[in-house]
Design a protein around this motif. Structure first.
Motif, PDB file in Angstrom:
ATOM      1  N   TYR A 216     -12.113 -26.828  14.944  1.00 21.62           N
ATOM      2  CA  TYR A 216     -11.711 -26.251  13.653  1.00 21.62           C
ATOM      3  C   TYR A 216     -10.596 -25.216  13.790  1.00 21.62           C
ATOM      4  CZ  TYR A 216     -16.180 -28.278  12.189  1.00 21.62           C
ATOM      5  OH  TYR A 216     -17.214 -29.140  11.943  1.00 21.62           O
TER       6      TYR A 216
ATOM      7  N   PRO B 154      -6.720 -23.678  14.660  1.00 19.25           N
ATOM      8  CA  PRO B 154      -5.366 -24.192  14.402  1.00 19.25           C
ATOM      9  C   PRO B 154      -4.821 -24.973  15.591  1.00 19.25           C
ATOM     10  CG  PRO B 154      -5.539 -21.894  13.741  1.00 19.25           C
ATOM     11  CD  PRO B 154      -6.799 -22.216  14.465  1.00 19.25           C
TER      12      PRO B 154
ATOM     13  N   ARG C  91      -5.759 -24.742  19.710  1.00 13.46           N
ATOM     14  CA  ARG C  91      -6.867 -25.675  19.936  1.00 13.46           C
ATOM     15  C   ARG C  91      -6.833 -26.334  21.318  1.00 13.46           C
ATOM     16  NH1 ARG C  91      -6.143 -30.103  16.128  1.00 13.46           N
ATOM     17  NH2 ARG C  91      -6.306 -28.414  14.599  1.00 13.46           N
TER      18      ARG C  91
ATOM     19  N   ASN D 278     -12.970 -19.048  12.769  1.00 14.72           N
ATOM     20  CA  ASN D 278     -12.923 -20.175  11.843  1.00 14.72           C
ATOM     21  C   ASN D 278     -13.327 -19.776  10.433  1.00 14.72           C
ATOM     22  OD1 ASN D 278     -12.100 -22.116  13.731  1.00 14.72           O
ATOM     23  ND2 ASN D 278     -14.189 -22.410  14.456  1.00 14.72           N
TER      24      ASN D 278
ATOM     25  N   ARG E  77      -2.463 -26.925   8.267  1.00  7.51           N
ATOM     26  CA  ARG E  77      -3.672 -27.379   7.584  1.00  7.51           C
ATOM     27  C   ARG E  77      -4.845 -27.314   8.546  1.00  7.51           C
ATOM     28  NH1 ARG E  77      -2.122 -32.179   6.541  1.00  7.51           N
ATOM     29  NH2 ARG E  77      -0.892 -31.593   4.703  1.00  7.51           N
ATOM     30  N   LEU E  78      -5.876 -26.577   8.154  1.00  6.11           N
ATOM     31  CA  LEU E  78      -7.063 -26.449   8.982  1.00  6.11           C
ATOM     32  C   LEU E  78      -8.091 -27.513   8.612  1.00  6.11           C
ATOM     33  CD1 LEU E  78      -7.543 -22.570   9.008  1.00  6.11           C
ATOM     34  CD2 LEU E  78      -6.419 -23.991  10.712  1.00  6.11           C
TER      35      LEU E  78
ATOM     36  N   LEU F 292      -1.273 -18.315   7.502  1.00  4.05           N
ATOM     37  CA  LEU F 292      -1.134 -18.776   8.877  1.00  4.05           C
ATOM     38  C   LEU F 292       0.264 -18.502   9.415  1.00  4.05           C
ATOM     39  CD1 LEU F 292      -3.006 -22.199   9.113  1.00  4.05           C
ATOM     40  CD2 LEU F 292      -3.476 -20.139  10.401  1.00  4.05           C
TER      41      LEU F 292
END
Length: 360
Positions: free
Chosen positions: A24, A26, A30, A68, A221-222, A293
């Motif tokens: 979850y 970014p 990640r 998150n 977009r998460l 973000l």
């Protein structure tokens, strides 16, 4: 919403929870976080006393869940670690980007060997000889000039070792070579602890594209949380094993019971107020949309990331930091009437005759 995931009890269960929370995050952090989770699990899988590692893993799991949930500081810290501004990758970048380059030809090797025999400083074969001190000094000096910015590490004011290391001891005698060398190493250790290593050019450019909002929309977009699997049949629980609801009230102080539901700890514990008139909203939690973000996560990371290039003529290192100038948006067509008769600086536009008269 409180976290509806059962508490992990076994190391393998905890490992799966960490990997699930990493999905979850970014796209910037990640891959690095996922690789570190796998590496740490494999390193600690067969440890005899694993209680300490399990405790640390529970701490990181709460940290991931808070990031998150929208905690900006914790998510920014993860992005700092993924881009080498902190943590293990910072040390790896310092080792790869700041080490002295090997000789490109046999002539350079011979010249380096001759100079090492002539200079007195080369009598000591230690770790300083493995670092490109010209590059380190250029980055440290540039970081000192940016001390007013919001950087994860702030550099000391004096970089030149000749201004820091004394030439005489308390008795007025010159320092011995070994003592002077040890003081020199101590000074550079302090500089390297606060130094932000440079990024490779390709990664630095990609980070600038993300901070300016020019990247693919999928990078902003998460992923939404997937539904938790439900058990078909309820587990068999012995009622005698479950403590009554008043057991914690008797055995623990009230501040310890109420701590998970406080505004500061809500994002870490996932607790919610039973009373709708509870403590209030969580502290430090924001809705992470594209704008937040880009401005709150990607831009600070880019501003804390330098890139170095060597000037072929002078041989000096040029240090460039990420910097994005905010542009003022143009007014709408129906709002242009308020700006008629003034220039871009807000001053009234004078006719051509008045300007000629003022010039003469």
């Amino acid at each position: 919403m409180p976290l509806q995931i059962p508490h992990p009890n076994t190391p393998l269960h905890l490992y799966r929870h960490l990997l699930r929370e990493a999905t979850y995050l970014p796209a910037l952090c990640r891959p690095w976080v996922t690789s570190r989770i796998k590496a740490r699990y494999r390193d600690c899988q067969y440890k005899k006393d694993a209680k300490r590692y399990i405790k640390d893993a529970h701490h990181h799991l709460r940290n991931f869940r808070s990031a998150n949930d929208g905690n900006v500081k914790r998510l920014l810290r993860l992005c700092y670690m993924a881009t080498g501004r902190a943590g293990k990758r910072r040390r790896l970048l310092g080792k790869s980007e700041l080490s002295s380059e090997p000789p490109a030809s046999s002539a350079e090797l011979d010249e380096k060997t001759i100079l090492s025999n002539i200079k007195n400083e080369q009598e000591f074969d230690d770790w300083i000889n493995n670092w490109d001190m010209a590059k380190v000094r250029a980055i440290a000096q540039s970081q000192t000039e940016r001390s007013d910015g919001d950087l994860p590490y702030h550099m000391c004011r004096i970089i030149d070792p000749q201004k820091v290391i004394p030439t005489e001891n308390s008795f007025g005698r010159p320092l011995s070579k070994k003592l002077a060398r040890n003081k020199l190493k101590k000074h550079w250790v302090q500089v390297l602890r606060q130094l932000l290593p440079p990024l490779p050019r390709g990664e630095w450019d990609q980070l600038g594209v993300l901070s300016r909002g020019e990247a693919n929309p999928q990078h902003y977009r998460l992923a939404s949380r997937r539904p938790v699997a439900q058990q078909i049949a309820p587990p068999d629980i012995d009622p005698s094993d479950k403590l009554p609801f008043w057991a914690n009230l008797v055995s623990k102080p009230m501040r310890m019971i109420e701590r998970p539901n406080s505004r500061k700890m809500k994002s870490l514990s996932g607790g919610e107020d039973e009373d709708p008139r509870g403590h209030g909203r969580k502290i430090g939690v924001r809705v992470l949309n594209q704008r937040k973000l880009r401005r709150g996560i990607y831009l600070p990371v880019w501003q804390a990331s330098p890139v170095v290039e060597k000037n072929l003529r002078s041989g000096k290192w040029n240090v460039t930091w990420g910097n994005h100038q905010a542009q003022i948006s143009r007014p709408r067509s129906k709002d242009l009437q308020f700006f008629q008769g003034v220039d871009q600086r807000g001053l009234p536009i004078r006719p051509a005759r008045e300007r000629k008269a003022a010039a003469t």
